[in-house]
Design an enzyme around this catalytic site. Structure first.
Site: not given
Length: 251
Positions: A97, A193, A223
């Site tokens: 991320s 996601d 995610h």
């Protein structure tokens, strides 16, 4: 900036001393090192020297995070890079991320990085762009987007709006310089996601100048793929990728 709250037990940074090949590992926005520790342990077991820094303002309390800037997060990851530099000849970087965003930043800034492995990396999140203009101080949590119902990510239960402004600035900065990345890249992206739009990974793939680059689609994770059903796949493919690069260097 001094953090007021103590670091949660599972959110401590991790360091494993191994061979002369280092792997720098970054967790994501509002998350903690807990999301990356299984990877760190697997890479250490394979003999590598591993560093998983805790990003400033993370793993304590969201009020601490609210006071940090993206410069603080960069500084945290650069400290980890320096720690590895003192011990290793070769450095690889991976992150989830915003950790993927920071992975790209490191590759843009330090040409000696041998290869990168961004996982659901963030460079353009329209939702965050919009939410940063909110008049509320804290918004709902964005952590723990997992397909596996038996796993929980150690992440904040609130998201500071001030921090959204910072990640938006970081993403913009990194996105503008993607063309400067030339090292090999293995990009992981979850097909579904709910935090970072999957097309971010395609933009990264198209924008970096690396000749050696590939995308692996994670079909069984959301995610936080590093804690999800594709965790072992990420570990196996990353070790294979690093091995290949090392063999080329030593050839």
């Amino acid at each position: 900036m001094t953090e007021k709250h103590s670091v949660m037990a599972e959110a401590q940074p991790f360091y494993f001393e191994g061979n002369k090949v280092g792997i720098l590992i970054s967790h994501g926005f509002t998350g903690s090192t807990q999301s990356m520790r299984p990877l760190g342990e697997a890479y250490a077991k394979a003999g590598y020297t591993v560093c998983g820094p805790r990003l400033k303002g993370h793993g304590t309390h969201y009020e601490d995070m609210e006071k940090t800037t993206y410069h603080d997060w960069i500084a945290s990851i650069e400290e980890g890079y320096q720690w590895l530099k003192e011990r290793c000849d070769t450095i690889f970087v991976t992150g989830l991320s915003m950790g993927g965003t920071l992975t790209l930043y490191v590759a843009e800034t330090y040409p000696d990085i041998k290869a990168i492995i961004p996982i659901n990396a963030a460079i353009d999140i329209p939702d965050m762009e919009n939410m940063q203009h909110s008049n509320i101080r804290f918004l709902d949590a964005i952590g723990s987007d997992l397909k596996n119902p038996d796993v929980t990510e150690l992440a904040y239960d609130k998201t500071p709006v001030q921090s959204l402004k910072e990640i938006v600035l970081l993403m913009k900065k990194v996105k503008e310089n993607l063309h400067t990345v030339t090292c090999p890249a293995l990009i992981f992206v979850s097909t579904e996601d709910h935090v970072v739009p999957p097309e971010n990974s395609q933009i990264i793939y198209d924008s970096i100048s690396s000749r050696n680059k590939q995308i692996i689609h994670l079909k069984n994770s959301y995610h936080v793929a590093t804690l999800d059903n594709d965790q072992q796949l990420i570990i196996d493919e990353t070790l294979k990728f690093i091995d290949k690069i090392r063999n080329k260097i030593n050839a």
